[in-house]
Design a protein around this motif. Sequence first.
Motif, short mmCIF file in Angstrom:
data_model
loop_
_atom_site.label_atom_id
_atom_site.label_comp_id
_atom_site.label_asym_id
_atom_site.label_seq_id
_atom_site.Cartn_x
_atom_site.Cartn_y
_atom_site.Cartn_z
N MET B 105 9.58 9.68 -73.12
CA MET B 105 8.40 9.68 -74.00
C MET B 105 7.21 9.04 -73.31
N LEU B 173 9.22 4.74 -84.99
CA LEU B 173 8.96 5.99 -84.25
C LEU B 173 8.37 7.07 -85.16
N GLU B 174 8.58 6.92 -86.48
CA GLU B 174 7.98 7.90 -87.40
C GLU B 174 6.46 7.86 -87.30
N GLU B 177 5.47 9.36 -84.07
CA GLU B 177 5.62 10.82 -84.10
C GLU B 177 4.39 11.48 -84.75
N THR B 178 3.89 10.85 -85.81
CA THR B 178 2.69 11.39 -86.47
C THR B 178 1.51 11.37 -85.50
N ILE B 180 1.68 11.42 -82.29
CA ILE B 180 1.93 12.41 -81.23
C ILE B 180 1.55 13.81 -81.72
N THR B 181 1.90 14.11 -82.96
CA THR B 181 1.57 15.44 -83.52
C THR B 181 0.05 15.65 -83.50
N LEU B 261 8.59 15.58 -76.53
CA LEU B 261 8.34 14.27 -77.14
C LEU B 261 9.06 14.19 -78.48
N HIS B 262 9.00 15.28 -79.23
CA HIS B 262 9.68 15.30 -80.53
C HIS B 262 11.20 15.33 -80.37
N ILE B 265 12.47 11.86 -79.68
CA ILE B 265 12.55 11.04 -80.90
C ILE B 265 13.80 11.43 -81.70
N ASP B 266 14.08 12.71 -81.75
CA ASP B 266 15.26 13.17 -82.47
C ASP B 266 16.55 12.61 -81.83
N ARG B 269 16.98 9.05 -82.77
CA ARG B 269 17.51 8.98 -84.15
C ARG B 269 19.02 9.17 -84.15
#
Lengths: 189, 359
Positions: B105, B173-174, B177-178, B180-181, B261-262, B265-266, B269
């Motif tokens: 990441m 990370l949530e 993630e936002t 990053i989006t 990147l997503h 994160i997955d 998780r």
Amino acid sequence: MMKETQQTRVVLAADLLYEVKRLSDRGARMIQLGCTQDGEVFELNYSFDIDGGFENIRVCTNGNEVIPSVSNIYLCSFIYENEIHDLYGITFEGIAVDYKGTLIKTAKLHPFRMDPTEMKKTVKGKGKLQAKTLKEEVPSESVPEQTADQEIQTDATGEVFKAVESIEGRGNIETVEKEEDREDKKEAE
Amino acid sequence: MGKRIVVPFGPQHPVLPEPIHLDLVLEDERVIEAIPSIGYIHRGLESLVTKRDYKNYVFVAERICGICSFIHSSGYCQGIEAVMEIDVPLRAQYLRVFWSELSRMHSHLLWLGCYADSFGFENLFMNAWRIRESVLDIMEETSGGRVIQGSCKVGGVRRDVSNTRLREIVRSLETIETQITELTEVFLNDSTVMHRTKGVGVLSESDAWKLGAAGPTLRGSGIKSDIRTTGYGAYEFLKMKPVVHHGGDCYARCMVRADELHSSIDLIRQVSDQIPDTEIEVKVTGGPNGEYFSRVEQPRGEAVHYVKGDGSKNLVRHRVRTPTCANIPPLLTMLAGCDLSDVPVIVLSIDPCISCTER
């Protein structure tokens, strides 16, 4: 831990193109070509991926033999063949893109090609002793003139760099030893 | 036909994070051929392996690269562990995935920043690096180091991360993630960015295969190849699909990294959900006797750590084939025929890491 099954086959230089072509026909992807000096023998490892599996072909050479280039089968190999030529001085015949020794700029010619007798000392971990030996063995006339930039590149050869430092009066073996001792202490801590 | 001239590009160039030299043969403004030369930052790290204890050498292996450092150390350790047939505890394997994905990441965010800088979008560069700081903070908190962690060792890992802390990290990370989006939205949909990246530096699927491309460069040309799917380490227990795009241009390579990147994160998780409570290391005695080609998926692609030992404390050989080295032949193909003004963007699109390449 999942350990990958890895097959290594030793082939003759004369059979190399045939073996590589067979792998190419089976749809193998070339991963890398690397060289390892083991005493007087240079091992050339050609690694391939076939459907996620790993296969390796090894050619053993004395370093003076001309090896056929596989770049007409796997074009990507030209970068590795040029690299091995520049670092080890092994000649490849028929490289698709031949940089003729200009890919890697080094102050010392073929810096990874070691004298087999010196190599044994290195493997035993006698770095300090080796530096002293080289200090005695490297004649001052043979030391090339170096700029600060070139020094960094020469560092790749390890001991030769230290010996050159000593001869040119920009440092001495004792200094090198002290630095190494400090590093050892830090590691021990 | 215009007059041919040679323009030197690098080793010192504002767009290059590290020194590589390209002689660009130009005809008017068009690049006809690019001739590379390297060797400016060769440090002889592979040579050190013959003088350092193989366990201590992990610190050297980690310093091969200042970005994907953790994955280098875990690749090296994996090689030694395979030779010595060491069973690494499961928790350690999961933690290695955790730090590897954080490394991916931060590497991709660093690249997005540099990439934005290559086409002069400085604000986007700063935004990417701002998000990267949050990832580095997690790495620092869990391992003690922002870039060089020192948390991997032969036989396991040095530090543990509690399950509670892992869940908190997943929650944080949530937010990341936002962010990053929002960030990748600009890279993928902004018309000025697309103008500089779409249809630029095209590498066809067949060329990518033939030229031995690796990582996002390979996957951006439509080839589904990711070493993580072979199931090394704890990837064996995690679900993941390689991110593949088919454009073959700079834009497609950017899309691959944005999507990865997503997927990282997955994976983190999944690590948090599945990590077992076991030891984090096993005691290692003796010296490695044998050889192994350890393959790991770095942010830039597949890296190979070849280790060979003779039973003593010093290895006989450690050779690293890095993804950037594999991506040099494709880069030369991409550059042939492009405009001079696109050279920085194309060079950056392979995410070059010259420290890795030269070791």
